[in-house]
Design a protein around this motif. Structure first.
Motif, PDB file in Angstrom:
ATOM      1  N   SER A  99      78.623  42.164  25.348  1.00 38.63           N
ATOM      2  CA  SER A  99      77.760  41.640  24.184  1.00 38.63           C
ATOM      3  C   SER A  99      76.617  42.489  23.806  1.00 38.63           C
ATOM      4  O   SER A  99      75.662  42.500  24.539  1.00 38.63           O
ATOM      5  N   MET A 100      76.700  43.091  22.443  1.00 39.30           N
ATOM      6  CA  MET A 100      75.776  43.805  21.889  1.00 39.30           C
ATOM      7  C   MET A 100      75.051  43.198  20.747  1.00 39.30           C
ATOM      8  O   MET A 100      74.620  43.690  19.873  1.00 39.30           O
ATOM      9  N   LEU A 101      75.347  41.968  20.745  1.00 42.73           N
ATOM     10  CA  LEU A 101      74.911  40.871  19.613  1.00 42.73           C
ATOM     11  C   LEU A 101      73.199  40.637  19.931  1.00 42.73           C
ATOM     12  O   LEU A 101      72.798  41.033  21.099  1.00 42.73           O
ATOM     13  N   PRO A 102      72.401  40.172  18.890  1.00 42.94           N
ATOM     14  CA  PRO A 102      71.108  39.834  19.102  1.00 42.94           C
ATOM     15  C   PRO A 102      71.271  38.746  20.223  1.00 42.94           C
ATOM     16  O   PRO A 102      72.090  37.937  20.425  1.00 42.94           O
ATOM     17  N   ALA A 103      70.015  38.861  20.956  1.00 46.11           N
ATOM     18  CA  ALA A 103      69.702  38.100  22.292  1.00 46.11           C
ATOM     19  C   ALA A 103      70.204  36.603  22.222  1.00 46.11           C
ATOM     20  O   ALA A 103      70.610  36.166  22.937  1.00 46.11           O
ATOM     21  N   ARG A 104      69.908  35.862  21.308  1.00 42.66           N
ATOM     22  CA  ARG A 104      69.902  34.542  20.909  1.00 42.66           C
ATOM     23  C   ARG A 104      71.487  34.049  20.853  1.00 42.66           C
ATOM     24  O   ARG A 104      71.901  33.150  20.938  1.00 42.66           O
ATOM     25  N   PHE A 105      72.365  35.226  20.604  1.00 44.55           N
ATOM     26  CA  PHE A 105      73.704  34.667  20.635  1.00 44.55           C
ATOM     27  C   PHE A 105      74.732  35.047  21.604  1.00 44.55           C
ATOM     28  O   PHE A 105      75.941  34.547  21.678  1.00 44.55           O
ATOM     29  N   HIS A 106      73.970  35.507  22.740  1.00 45.19           N
ATOM     30  CA  HIS A 106      74.829  35.836  24.018  1.00 45.19           C
ATOM     31  C   HIS A 106      75.394  34.684  24.649  1.00 45.19           C
ATOM     32  O   HIS A 106      76.278  34.772  25.254  1.00 45.19           O
ATOM     33  N   ILE A 107      74.515  33.706  24.498  1.00 41.42           N
ATOM     34  CA  ILE A 107      74.980  32.592  25.444  1.00 41.42           C
ATOM     35  C   ILE A 107      76.243  31.837  25.329  1.00 41.42           C
ATOM     36  O   ILE A 107      76.833  31.602  26.155  1.00 41.42           O
ATOM     37  N   GLU A 108      76.706  31.585  23.878  1.00 43.34           N
ATOM     38  CA  GLU A 108      77.978  31.144  23.668  1.00 43.34           C
ATOM     39  C   GLU A 108      79.031  32.090  23.988  1.00 43.34           C
ATOM     40  O   GLU A 108      80.133  31.547  24.684  1.00 43.34           O
ATOM     41  N   LYS A 118      85.865  36.036  32.780  1.00 46.81           N
ATOM     42  CA  LYS A 118      85.936  37.303  32.462  1.00 46.81           C
ATOM     43  C   LYS A 118      84.362  37.706  32.703  1.00 46.81           C
ATOM     44  O   LYS A 118      83.285  36.859  32.402  1.00 46.81           O
ATOM     45  N   HIS A 119      84.171  38.775  33.133  1.00 45.23           N
ATOM     46  CA  HIS A 119      82.774  39.553  33.284  1.00 45.23           C
ATOM     47  C   HIS A 119      82.202  39.681  32.148  1.00 45.23           C
ATOM     48  O   HIS A 119      82.950  40.071  31.047  1.00 45.23           O
ATOM     49  N   MET A 120      80.852  39.924  32.126  1.00 43.19           N
ATOM     50  CA  MET A 120      80.263  40.149  30.861  1.00 43.19           C
ATOM     51  C   MET A 120      78.864  40.940  31.055  1.00 43.19           C
ATOM     52  O   MET A 120      78.264  40.746  31.958  1.00 43.19           O
ATOM     53  N   ILE A 121      78.646  41.802  30.241  1.00 41.05           N
ATOM     54  CA  ILE A 121      77.413  42.530  30.186  1.00 41.05           C
ATOM     55  C   ILE A 121      76.588  42.661  28.880  1.00 41.05           C
ATOM     56  O   ILE A 121      77.077  42.579  27.664  1.00 41.05           O
ATOM     57  N   THR A 122      75.177  42.240  29.136  1.00 39.81           N
ATOM     58  CA  THR A 122      74.280  42.465  27.889  1.00 39.81           C
ATOM     59  C   THR A 122      73.040  43.225  28.416  1.00 39.81           C
ATOM     60  O   THR A 122      72.550  43.510  29.545  1.00 39.81           O
ATOM     61  N   ALA A 123      72.432  43.847  27.330  1.00 47.83           N
ATOM     62  CA  ALA A 123      71.147  44.697  27.701  1.00 47.83           C
ATOM     63  C   ALA A 123      70.052  43.807  27.263  1.00 47.83           C
ATOM     64  O   ALA A 123      68.779  44.425  27.748  1.00 47.83           O
ATOM     65  N   SER A 124      70.113  42.467  27.191  1.00 48.55           N
ATOM     66  CA  SER A 124      69.069  41.494  26.809  1.00 48.55           C
ATOM     67  C   SER A 124      68.475  40.807  28.261  1.00 48.55           C
ATOM     68  O   SER A 124      68.995  40.690  29.218  1.00 48.55           O
ATOM     69  N   TYR A 125      67.205  40.314  27.968  1.00 42.29           N
ATOM     70  CA  TYR A 125      66.604  39.476  29.201  1.00 42.29           C
ATOM     71  C   TYR A 125      67.271  38.142  29.434  1.00 42.29           C
ATOM     72  O   TYR A 125      68.038  37.847  28.534  1.00 42.29           O
ATOM     73  N   ILE A 126      67.410  37.990  30.627  1.00 47.22           N
ATOM     74  CA  ILE A 126      67.859  36.585  30.865  1.00 47.22           C
ATOM     75  C   ILE A 126      67.176  35.361  30.048  1.00 47.22           C
ATOM     76  O   ILE A 126      65.994  35.226  30.756  1.00 47.22           O
ATOM     77  N   SER A 127      67.825  34.710  29.576  1.00 45.37           N
ATOM     78  CA  SER A 127      67.359  33.289  28.938  1.00 45.37           C
ATOM     79  C   SER A 127      67.468  32.368  30.045  1.00 45.37           C
ATOM     80  O   SER A 127      68.246  32.547  30.956  1.00 45.37           O
ATOM     81  N   PRO A 128      66.659  31.140  30.008  1.00 48.47           N
ATOM     82  CA  PRO A 128      66.940  30.064  30.864  1.00 48.47           C
ATOM     83  C   PRO A 128      68.100  29.609  30.442  1.00 48.47           C
ATOM     84  O   PRO A 128      68.815  29.006  31.695  1.00 48.47           O
ATOM     85  N   GLU A 129      68.948  29.644  29.309  1.00 49.73           N
ATOM     86  CA  GLU A 129      70.354  29.050  29.197  1.00 49.73           C
ATOM     87  C   GLU A 129      71.194  30.077  30.202  1.00 49.73           C
ATOM     88  O   GLU A 129      72.168  29.364  30.771  1.00 49.73           O
ATOM     89  N   MET A 130      71.149  31.078  30.072  1.00 51.00           N
ATOM     90  CA  MET A 130      71.730  32.192  30.888  1.00 51.00           C
ATOM     91  C   MET A 130      72.057  32.048  32.324  1.00 51.00           C
ATOM     92  O   MET A 130      72.765  31.844  32.896  1.00 51.00           O
ATOM     93  N   GLN A 131      70.523  31.647  32.694  1.00 49.01           N
ATOM     94  CA  GLN A 131      70.332  31.416  34.255  1.00 49.01           C
ATOM     95  C   GLN A 131      71.075  30.172  34.635  1.00 49.01           C
ATOM     96  O   GLN A 131      71.516  30.057  35.886  1.00 49.01           O
TER      97      GLN A 131
END
Length: 477
Positions: A99-108, A118-131
Motif C-alpha cells: 500500500s503506497m496510499l496516504p497513511a490514513r487509507f492503509h487501515i481498510e 495476504k501479507h501487506m507492506i507500507t512505509a507509514s508509521y503504525i497507527s493505533p488502528e493498525m496495531q
C-alpha cells in the motif's frame, strides 16, 4: 543412482520447475504516487528471475502506465480504494499487497489483507488502528510490515544494526541521537532558504504541531512547545556536505521501548535543515501562518500582501513591511528579511485563489511558488546517527551518516529511499526470508540484515566512524 532413476529424477525436477514457472507470484501495488518509481523498477527488473507479476491499482491509470512502460510482467488497473468490492477482489487475487496510499487509507486495505490471508507492506508509521490488527494477523499467519521506507524505515534498520552490534560486543547504549532531512541537492540549492519541497508540502508547513516535542538529555526529560520548537536547534557537520541544523521531532521517547533503550541517558530524534532555515521559519509560527485549525473569510480574494497584513496590527500610516519588521524586531539588513522578500509575500497583485482556506493552506500555496522543484532539480536525503555507549568502564561514540542524491524528478532520492526498502522487503516475505507474523517494524535482524545489504548495491550506504565520546553538549542546555 541408475540411468533410469536419473532420467526419472530429471523429468520430475523439470516438471517441478515448469509448474513453478507457470505459477507466477502476484504482487498488488495500491497507489502509484511519487515514491513508487524505484519500487516498481526494482520489482520489474527482478520479475523474470523471481517469477513475479505486478498489478498496480490506481485512479490515475496514465501515470502508472508511464512507470510500467509496457512491461510484460505488469499491468495497471483502475482501482478506487473506497470501492470495497473491487478493493477486496484485487487483494484476493494477489499473493502480497503493497500500500503506497496516504497513511490514513492503509487501515481498510490492512483489514482486507488479514481477512483474505495476504501479507501487506507500507512505509507509514503504525497507527493505533493498525496495531489493533496484530492478534488477528498473527492468528492468520499474516505479516503486516510497516515503517519500512526511509524515515521511518532506513532510520530504524541502520540504527538497530549498530545498536545490536554494540550490545553483542558487551556495550551498553547511553546516548542515541538520530536526524533525517529531505532536502535539495547542493547543485540545485539556489534560494536563500536552502530548501525546496521534496515531499508533501503540507507536512512541512504543519511540522511539529499537535503537542510538545519530548526527549531525554543526560537523564533529564526535556520538552519544547511548538511556539519555541524552531528556536531550539542543534548543529552537526557531514563530511563533503557542510553544516546542518536540527529541530526536535514530536516524540523521541517512544523509541526508548521500541529500541530497548531503557537505561539510556540521552535520546533525541530530529529533522535536518540547512543552517538558518529554522530561525526564518519561526516567523511564520510566531505570526500564526502555520495554523491549520480555522479558515480565513474571503480568502479567495486575498492578495499575498493581504494575507500577511491579516496577522499584523492596524496602522493608518505604516506599511505592511514596516509593521512586520517592528512586530518581530527584524533588521532591514538581516538575512531573514531577505528570505521573506524572496518569497514575494508582500506582493499586492498575487492572489490566494483558495476558498475558505486555513492559514497553513495559504502559506503552502505561497511557498510552492518558490519551493517547487524544477524539472532539472535533484533532491537529497541526509541521515545522521550518534551512538554513545559504555564498555568495560570506558565511554565510546560512533557517528554514522548516509547521503543519497536523486537522479531526476521521477527517480528522486526520496522515491529511492522509500521505495527500495519496501520492494526488498516484499520479495523477502514472498521468499520466506521474513516470516514473523503480526504488525511489524523493521527492527529485527531477520528484516534489517538482508535489506541493508541489498540497499548497498544501490549506493545507500552508511559511513561509520569512531569518535571521542562527546555526550551532552552544555551549549544546548
Amino acid at each position: 543412482m541408475s540411468k533410469v532413476e536419473t532420467t526419472f529424477y530429471l523429468q520430475s525436477t523439470t516438471k517441478q520447475n515448469y509448474s513453478t514457472k507457470l505459477k507466477m507470484r502476484k504482487i498488488l501495488i495500491i497507489g502509484s504516487g511519487k515514491s513508487t518509481s524505484y519500487l516498481l523498477k526494482y520489482l520489474l527488473d527482478k520479475s523474470e528471475e523471481e517469477n513475479i507479476f505486478i498489478t498496480i491499482g490506481d485512479l490515475n491509470v496514465e501515470h502508472a502506465q508511464k512507470l510500467t512502460n509496457g512491461h510484460k510482467n505488469a499491468k495497471v488497473i483502475k482501482l478506487d480504494v473506497f470501492d470495497e468490492s473491487s478493493r477486496k477482489t484485487a487483494i484476493q487475487n494477489a499473493d502480497i499487497v503493497i500500500s503506497m496510499l496516504p497513511a490514513r487509507f492503509h487501515i481498510e486495505v490492512a483489514k482486507d489483507c488479514v481477512f483474505c490471508g495476504k501479507h501487506m507492506i507500507t512505509a507509514s508509521y503504525i497507527s493505533p488502528e493498525m496495531q489493533n490488527l496484530n492478534q488477528k494477523a498473527i492468528k492468520k499467519g499474516v505479516i503486516l510490515m510497516n515503517e519500512i521506507g526511509v524515515d521511518p524505515g532506513i532510520d530504524h534498520m541502520s540504527a538497530m544494526q549498530v545498536i545490536d552490534k554494540i550490545r553483542d560486543d558487551g556495550g551498553e547504549i547511553i546516548l542515541f541521537e538520530s536526524f533525517t532531512g529531505g532536502l535539495v541537492a547542493p547543485e540545485s540549492d539556489n534560494n536563500l532558504w536552502n530548501y525546496k519541497f521534496t515531499w508533501n508540502p503540507r507536512n512541512v508547513v504543519t511540522a511539529g504541531q499537535g503537542g510538545a516535542a519530548k526527549f531525554l538529555q543526560e537523564g533529564t526529560y526535556k520538552y519544547i512547545p511548538y511556539n519555541r520548537l524552531f528556536r531550539r536547534t542543534e548543529f552537526l557537520d557531514i563530511e563533503n556536505f557542510g553544516r546542518f541544523e536540527v529541530y526536535a521531532n514530536r516524540d523521541s521517547l517512544k523509541y526508548q521501548t521500541i529500541y530497548g533503550l531503557q537505561n539510556i541517558k540521552t535520546l533525541y530524534r530530529g529533522t535536518m535543515r540547512r543552517v538558518g532555515f529554522s530561525k526564518a521559519w519561526h516567523i511564520f509560527v510566531t505570526l500564526g501562518m502555520t495554523d491549520d485549525s480555522y479558515t480565513i473569510d474571503d480568502s479567495e480574494n486575498m492578495s499575498y500582501r493581504d494575507f500577511v497584513n491579516a496577522f499584523l496590527p492596524y496602522s493608518p500610516t505604516d506599511s505592511v513591511e514596516l509593521k512586520l519588521r517592528y512586530q518581530l524586531k527584524i533588521d532591514q539588513d538581516d538575512i531573514v528579511w531577505n528570505k521573506l522578500i524572496e518569497l514575494d509575500i508582500f506582493n499586492p497583485n498575487k492572489k490566494v485563489h483558495l476558498k475558505k482556506a486555513t492559514p497553513a493552506q495559504i502559506l503552502q500555496k505561497i511557498l510552492m511558488d518558490s519551493w517547487t522543484l524544477s524539472q532539472e532539480d535533484k533532491d537529497m536525503i541526509v541521515m545522521y546517527h550518534k551512538f554513545g555507549y559504555e564498555k568495560a568502564g570506558k565511554q565510546y561514540q560512533i557517528d554514522s551518516n548516509m547521503v543519497t542524491i536523486g537522479q531526476d524528478q521521477t527517480y528522486t532520492a526520496m522515491a529511492k529511499t522509500v521505495g527500495l526498502p519496501v520492494a526488498i522487503a516484499t520479495l523477502a516475505i514472498l521468499n520466506k526470508a521474513i516470516t514473523t507474523p503480526g504488525v511489524q517494524l523493521p527492527i529485527n535482524k531477520e528484516v534489517y540484515t538482508p535489506i541493508l545489504k541489498e540497499l548497498q548495491n544501490f549506493g545507500i550506504t552508511f559511513k561509520e566512524k569512531q569518535v571521542p565520546y562527546l555526550g551532552y553538549n552544555p551549549l544546548n542546555h
